[in-house]
Design a protein around this motif. Structure first.
Motif, PDB file in Angstrom:
ATOM      1  N   PHE A  49      12.545  60.887  48.038  1.00 49.30           N
ATOM      2  CA  PHE A  49      13.358  61.962  48.378  1.00 49.30           C
ATOM      3  C   PHE A  49      14.645  61.818  47.955  1.00 49.30           C
ATOM      4  CE2 PHE A  49      16.263  63.989  51.196  1.00 49.30           C
ATOM      5  CZ  PHE A  49      16.038  65.492  51.279  1.00 49.30           C
ATOM      6  N   ALA A  50      15.329  60.404  48.261  1.00 49.34           N
ATOM      7  CA  ALA A  50      16.749  60.283  47.903  1.00 49.34           C
ATOM      8  C   ALA A  50      16.812  60.032  46.350  1.00 49.34           C
ATOM      9  CB  ALA A  50      17.108  58.836  48.752  1.00 49.34           C
ATOM     10  N   LEU A  75      27.501  46.588  42.069  1.00 49.14           N
ATOM     11  CA  LEU A  75      26.625  46.671  43.122  1.00 49.14           C
ATOM     12  C   LEU A  75      25.162  46.593  42.751  1.00 49.14           C
ATOM     13  CD1 LEU A  75      28.432  49.835  44.591  1.00 49.14           C
ATOM     14  CD2 LEU A  75      28.242  47.648  45.749  1.00 49.14           C
ATOM     15  N   CYS A  76      24.788  47.060  41.473  1.00 54.57           N
ATOM     16  CA  CYS A  76      23.537  46.870  41.342  1.00 54.57           C
ATOM     17  C   CYS A  76      22.976  45.465  40.897  1.00 54.57           C
ATOM     18  CB  CYS A  76      23.267  47.792  39.910  1.00 54.57           C
ATOM     19  SG  CYS A  76      23.245  49.308  40.012  1.00 54.57           S
ATOM     20  N   ALA A  77      23.964  44.743  40.448  1.00 56.44           N
ATOM     21  CA  ALA A  77      23.630  43.251  40.109  1.00 56.44           C
ATOM     22  C   ALA A  77      23.286  42.676  41.424  1.00 56.44           C
ATOM     23  CB  ALA A  77      24.970  42.570  39.760  1.00 56.44           C
ATOM     24  N   GLY A 163      21.462  53.163  54.372  1.00 53.86           N
ATOM     25  CA  GLY A 163      22.473  52.410  53.858  1.00 53.86           C
ATOM     26  C   GLY A 163      23.245  52.748  52.878  1.00 53.86           C
ATOM     27  N   ALA A 164      22.482  53.350  51.838  1.00 46.65           N
ATOM     28  CA  ALA A 164      23.343  53.731  50.688  1.00 46.65           C
ATOM     29  C   ALA A 164      24.231  55.052  50.760  1.00 46.65           C
ATOM     30  CB  ALA A 164      22.092  54.099  49.551  1.00 46.65           C
ATOM     31  N   VAL A 193      21.321  55.539  42.868  1.00 43.34           N
ATOM     32  CA  VAL A 193      19.894  56.060  42.178  1.00 43.34           C
ATOM     33  C   VAL A 193      18.802  55.037  41.565  1.00 43.34           C
ATOM     34  CG1 VAL A 193      19.324  57.394  40.017  1.00 43.34           C
ATOM     35  CG2 VAL A 193      21.346  58.090  41.506  1.00 43.34           C
ATOM     36  N   PRO A 194      19.410  54.016  40.863  1.00 41.74           N
ATOM     37  CA  PRO A 194      18.345  52.888  40.448  1.00 41.74           C
ATOM     38  C   PRO A 194      17.904  52.253  41.760  1.00 41.74           C
ATOM     39  CG  PRO A 194      20.585  52.398  39.790  1.00 41.74           C
ATOM     40  CD  PRO A 194      20.738  53.784  40.149  1.00 41.74           C
TER      41      PRO A 194
END
Length: 257
Positions: A49-50, A75-77, A163-164, A193-194
């Motif tokens: 959903f998110a 952040l993605c790393a 948490g996001a 998103v990722p």
């Protein structure tokens, strides 16, 4: 029951639109407590959903130029590898295992309480940072802190789907106090998103996504978010956040006891 799910999606969308708090802290406990959805299925469905809703939000923020892609990469790393490791851990123990279900339930409760702290004390935290410019992180220390924050958020989101939103935004304003509110929102949504997509794929692989439930929730949430965003202009933010914090505290207590 479909009407009830649609109404729940609408209510969550309405609150998210008015307060800006991520839907995970509302939707996942709602599915678990009110509809007795298995915790792992509630988490997996909410992650899917998110990923859809945040993807749409990222397009808008990108067009407005309010995404700091350098911070998103940091952040993605940390978050993406953490999501993969957390998914592997869930696979090893089995998402339908009773012990894992209890662990996920408590993880959701803890994440909800962290969200409450973020809601109530975000302004004070930011004021504290601004009052002590000499203690603000710079250079390699800032990069390391951002990656570590990504690891923490990636683990929390994969296990609890929470948490996001509020927690991620609070960490961003603590580490990058010069970001504008629009940049905080855009960057927080873009990295999520990722993260939520990878976590959702992991839960899909584990068989813990209810697709019919997902589509039903989206039917209600999309108009709810739209109406909530308009209503936010005429509602006092402090009142809304106070009500939301009290509600989430009650939810966390119910999940624990």
């Amino acid at each position: 029951m479909d009407i009830t799910y649609i109404a729940s999606g609408f209510a969550v969308g309405l609150l998210v639109g008015m307060t800006g708090v991520g839907g995970g802290s509302l939707m996942t406990p709602l599915l678990t407590l009110l509809f007795n959805v298995h915790p792992s299925v509630a988490v997996g469905t909410d992650l899917a959903f998110a990923s859809v809703t945040k993807g749409a939000g990222t397009i808008t923020h990108r067009l407005r130029g309010t995404v700091r892609w350098d911070i998103v990469r940091r952040l993605c790393a940390g978050a993406l590898p953490a999501a993969l490791v957390a998914t592997w851990g869930l696979q090893q123990f089995g998402t339908l295992n009773q012990g894992v279900a209890v662990f996920i339930r408590y993880s959701i409760a803890i994440s909800v309480l962290l969200t409450v702290v973020a809601i109530l004390f975000r302004r004070r935290m930011l004021d504290w940072v601004h009052a002590r410019p000499g203690r603000q992180l710079q250079g390699r220390a800032l990069t390391t802190a951002t990656v570590v924050s990504g690891v923490v958020l990636g683990t929390l989101v994969t296990i609890s789907s929470i948490g996001a939103g509020a927690i991620g935004a609070t960490l961003l304003v603590m580490m990058y106090p010069r970001l504008t509110p629009a940049e905080v929102a855009g960057t927080d949504i873009a990295y999520a998103v990722p993260l939520t997509a990878i976590a959702a794929v992991g839960h899909w692989y584990l068989g813990s996504i209810n697709w019919a439930l997902l589509f039903t929730l989206l039917i209600g949430s999309l108009p709810g978010i739209t109406i909530g965003s308009w209503a936010a202009r005429s509602m006092p933010e402090r009142f809304l956040r106070g009500v939301l914090a009290a509600t989430l505290t009650g939810v966390a207590a119910k999940m624990i006891y």
